[in-house]
Design a protein around this motif. Sequence first.
Motif, mmCIF file in Angstrom:
data_model
loop_
_atom_site.group_PDB
_atom_site.id
_atom_site.type_symbol
_atom_site.label_atom_id
_atom_site.label_comp_id
_atom_site.label_asym_id
_atom_site.label_seq_id
_atom_site.Cartn_x
_atom_site.Cartn_y
_atom_site.Cartn_z
ATOM 1 N N THR A 189 0.917 -1.034 -0.090
ATOM 2 C CA THR A 189 0.211 0.109 -0.006
ATOM 3 C C THR A 189 1.034 1.085 -0.075
ATOM 4 O OG1 THR A 189 -0.116 0.327 2.291
ATOM 5 C CG2 THR A 189 -1.905 -1.286 1.444
ATOM 6 N N GLY A 190 2.095 0.975 0.232
ATOM 7 C CA GLY A 190 2.964 2.355 -0.007
ATOM 8 C C GLY A 190 3.281 2.960 1.342
ATOM 9 N N ALA B 51 2.407 8.815 -2.809
ATOM 10 C CA ALA B 51 1.467 8.733 -1.467
ATOM 11 C C ALA B 51 1.199 10.088 -0.788
ATOM 12 C CB ALA B 51 2.471 7.851 -0.580
ATOM 13 N N THR C 217 7.503 -11.235 -7.838
ATOM 14 C CA THR C 217 8.707 -10.598 -7.994
ATOM 15 C C THR C 217 8.910 -9.778 -6.861
ATOM 16 O OG1 THR C 217 7.541 -9.983 -10.134
ATOM 17 C CG2 THR C 217 9.640 -8.621 -9.565
ATOM 18 N N GLU D 221 10.205 -9.243 -18.719
ATOM 19 C CA GLU D 221 9.218 -8.678 -18.226
ATOM 20 C C GLU D 221 9.367 -8.008 -16.754
ATOM 21 O OE1 GLU D 221 5.841 -11.478 -17.803
ATOM 22 O OE2 GLU D 221 6.134 -11.120 -15.869
ATOM 23 N N LYS D 222 10.200 -9.245 -15.907
ATOM 24 C CA LYS D 222 10.582 -8.717 -14.365
ATOM 25 C C LYS D 222 11.524 -7.553 -14.341
ATOM 26 C CE LYS D 222 8.668 -12.943 -12.268
ATOM 27 N NZ LYS D 222 7.628 -12.059 -12.510
ATOM 28 N N GLY E 297 9.221 0.569 -3.314
ATOM 29 C CA GLY E 297 9.388 1.480 -4.320
ATOM 30 C C GLY E 297 7.879 1.808 -4.993
ATOM 31 N N PRO E 298 8.319 2.756 -6.076
ATOM 32 C CA PRO E 298 6.735 3.290 -6.451
ATOM 33 C C PRO E 298 6.007 2.325 -7.368
ATOM 34 C CG PRO E 298 8.443 4.296 -7.300
ATOM 35 C CD PRO E 298 9.193 3.427 -6.531
ATOM 36 N N ARG E 299 6.701 1.506 -8.055
ATOM 37 C CA ARG E 299 6.095 0.560 -9.243
ATOM 38 C C ARG E 299 5.310 -0.632 -8.274
ATOM 39 N NH1 ARG E 299 10.422 2.649 -10.687
ATOM 40 N NH2 ARG E 299 11.667 1.275 -9.555
ATOM 41 N N ILE E 300 4.231 -1.076 -9.204
ATOM 42 C CA ILE E 300 3.354 -2.045 -8.675
ATOM 43 C C ILE E 300 3.964 -3.398 -8.924
ATOM 44 C CG2 ILE E 300 1.073 -3.027 -8.680
ATOM 45 C CD1 ILE E 300 1.231 -0.226 -7.636
ATOM 46 N N LEU E 301 4.610 -4.379 -7.939
ATOM 47 C CA LEU E 301 5.230 -5.387 -8.395
ATOM 48 C C LEU E 301 4.320 -6.590 -8.230
ATOM 49 C CD1 LEU E 301 8.627 -4.806 -6.472
ATOM 50 C CD2 LEU E 301 7.993 -4.209 -8.796
ATOM 51 N N ARG E 302 4.345 -7.659 -9.218
ATOM 52 C CA ARG E 302 3.847 -8.861 -8.933
ATOM 53 C C ARG E 302 4.077 -9.572 -7.663
ATOM 54 N NH1 ARG E 302 1.603 -10.681 -14.393
ATOM 55 N NH2 ARG E 302 2.217 -8.964 -15.670
ATOM 56 N N GLU F 92 4.000 -4.483 -21.715
ATOM 57 C CA GLU F 92 3.042 -4.811 -20.989
ATOM 58 C C GLU F 92 3.446 -4.931 -19.618
ATOM 59 O OE1 GLU F 92 1.952 -8.864 -22.107
ATOM 60 O OE2 GLU F 92 0.755 -9.196 -20.323
ATOM 61 N N GLN G 87 1.406 -2.557 -16.795
ATOM 62 C CA GLN G 87 0.926 -3.266 -15.513
ATOM 63 C C GLN G 87 1.340 -2.794 -14.274
ATOM 64 O OE1 GLN G 87 -1.136 -6.093 -14.842
ATOM 65 N NE2 GLN G 87 -1.475 -6.119 -17.294
ATOM 66 N N CYS G 88 2.693 -2.277 -14.278
ATOM 67 C CA CYS G 88 3.406 -1.810 -13.033
ATOM 68 C C CYS G 88 3.170 -0.408 -12.477
ATOM 69 C CB CYS G 88 4.866 -2.413 -12.953
ATOM 70 S SG CYS G 88 5.971 -1.144 -13.951
ATOM 71 N N GLU G 89 2.490 0.147 -13.535
ATOM 72 C CA GLU G 89 2.374 1.806 -13.443
ATOM 73 C C GLU G 89 3.441 2.755 -13.532
ATOM 74 O OE1 GLU G 89 -0.416 2.913 -10.203
ATOM 75 O OE2 GLU G 89 -1.644 0.945 -10.711
ATOM 76 N N ASP H 11 7.170 6.472 -1.664
ATOM 77 C CA ASP H 11 6.319 6.625 -2.737
ATOM 78 C C ASP H 11 6.024 8.012 -3.222
ATOM 79 O OD1 ASP H 11 4.408 6.617 -4.700
ATOM 80 O OD2 ASP H 11 3.097 5.200 -3.828
ATOM 81 N N PRO H 12 6.357 8.473 -4.164
ATOM 82 C CA PRO H 12 6.036 10.180 -4.475
ATOM 83 C C PRO H 12 4.410 10.283 -4.822
ATOM 84 C CG PRO H 12 7.082 8.999 -6.619
ATOM 85 C CD PRO H 12 7.157 7.936 -5.443
ATOM 86 N N GLU I 245 9.502 -4.484 -14.681
ATOM 87 C CA GLU I 245 8.554 -4.314 -13.634
ATOM 88 C C GLU I 245 9.627 -3.917 -12.490
ATOM 89 O OE1 GLU I 245 6.831 -7.998 -13.099
ATOM 90 O OE2 GLU I 245 6.349 -7.768 -11.188
ATOM 91 N N LEU I 246 10.562 -4.104 -12.437
ATOM 92 C CA LEU I 246 11.597 -3.817 -11.318
ATOM 93 C C LEU I 246 12.302 -2.232 -11.745
ATOM 94 C CD1 LEU I 246 13.302 -6.975 -10.657
ATOM 95 C CD2 LEU I 246 11.919 -5.656 -8.979
ATOM 96 N N GLY I 247 11.920 -1.938 -13.123
ATOM 97 C CA GLY I 247 12.335 -0.583 -13.298
ATOM 98 C C GLY I 247 13.670 -0.118 -14.068
ATOM 99 N N LYS J 23 -9.670 -1.215 -11.759
ATOM 100 C CA LYS J 23 -8.876 0.053 -12.038
ATOM 101 C C LYS J 23 -9.183 0.228 -13.763
ATOM 102 C CE LYS J 23 -4.959 0.008 -9.015
ATOM 103 N NZ LYS J 23 -3.564 -0.242 -9.019
#
Lengths: 247, 247
Positions: free
Chosen positions: A167-168, B247, A224, B95-96, A216-221, B129, B133-135, B244-245, B99-101, B3
């Motif tokens: 939830t951050g 938040a 992951t 993919e991962k 961190g700020p990204r949504i991880l599965r 993709e 997903q990870c915003e 989280d920026p 996600e991890l940036g 969402k």
Amino acid sequence: MAKPPRLYTDTPLAPGAGVDATDEQAHYLLHVMRLTAGSQVLLFNGRDGEWRASVTIPAKRRVHFELAAQTRAQQAEPDLWLAFAPIKRVEVLAEKASELGVSALLPVFTRHTDVTRVNIARLTANAVEAAEQCERLTVPRVHDAVSFDAFLAAWPPSRILYVLDETGGGVPIAHALAACEPGAPCGLIAGPEGGFAQSELDALRQLPFARFVGLGPRILRAETAVLAAVACWQALVGDWSKRDPTA
Amino acid sequence: MAKPPRLYTDTPLAPGAGVDATDEQAHYLLHVMRLTAGSQVLLFNGRDGEWRASVTIPAKRRVHFELAAQTRAQQAEPDLWLAFAPIKRVEVLAEKASELGVSALLPVFTRHTDVTRVNIARLTANAVEAAEQCERLTVPRVHDAVSFDAFLAAWPPSRILYVLDETGGGVPIAHALAACEPGAPCGLIAGPEGGFAQSELDALRQLPFARFVGLGPRILRAETAVLAAVACWQALVGDWSKRDPTA
């Protein structure tokens, strides 16, 4: 020359001891690896270090190992328990967490967990296989799946529990782990794809041993996030901060 | 309420602008997500932040987006280039890592790389993709696959290159990363399942910008090692050390 196959056994390992391969091991060695009498293997049991052994084939489809010499002494390994809501790809999670060196796997049914059954025998097989491959001297203990409430009730209060808070609201993981004594026994709990329920987060916040951490700020599965958190723990608290003891 | 779907586009995003969905996006929105005229989506292009938009359906199988308002401003993201020998599960890796940036994906053919072709279009689709997903507000740039020599020749000398050294000779990753300025542009290179060739390690050691790092005593699969190292970099150098920026 290829590395000798490396196998986990639950039999004691000592000078001159013999070990019978399980049926699965015998099949793998004879029909997949095509070993013959006199071939070398490495054995470990989580207690007596790692041993080199020679293969004998006392009967068709049976394999026996004669221990030759210890190749590595048993040593203390990092003590990180990983509690996780079972997710669809739970076997990949068990495999990679074992490879990254967790000491126990604890499946926990949370409110938003979609998966309703966990095959503990399969998870154990994944953990054993990963331990064999990655050259660990132990196999993580796979616990039976329990409810969230039973999990909390059984947690040893002296063991810090890092909560992956999607939830951050958590402390950045590197900051939280910097406050942990190197090598301290710890735990990590991660929710399912849908996250923890608010009531679960509230219950965790009441616990004096719980530390909420963020990735961190990204949504991880879910998967992951778990593996990322275990990697950070090993790098900052576990045995990645030491040099390779075998080097 | 679920969402709204989040989609990457290469079209400029600005007040009052319109964007045509690609054929794949139109198919996904109409037939998988079952959106109708007036449904909301979120759009980003890596340059203009994230925007809320409304769906219109000007013709059968066609979808158009009318931009409503910016929901997030564009902002700087961590700058970690990930160079990797293509492995069998390269799509999971792409993919991962997205996600991890990571900010760029650079496939490199090393001497022990078994895979001989890389489908850049597929890797790009995996990266898009994952970013949706990870915003993330960007999609990592997927470079064409190059030889190891071409890779080294093209590397910008001002960018530190962390080398995942599976031979055990590297500095523990947390120690190496602690010496890095937070937010500095960096890179990471990982070898294939069979590791780097000795000549490749020797060439890397000659480079003033290369830093050899280690991930502890266990033998990690190529993919696990890469994701673990990216996680440690984000936690210690990248944006996981900030809150989280949003938040």
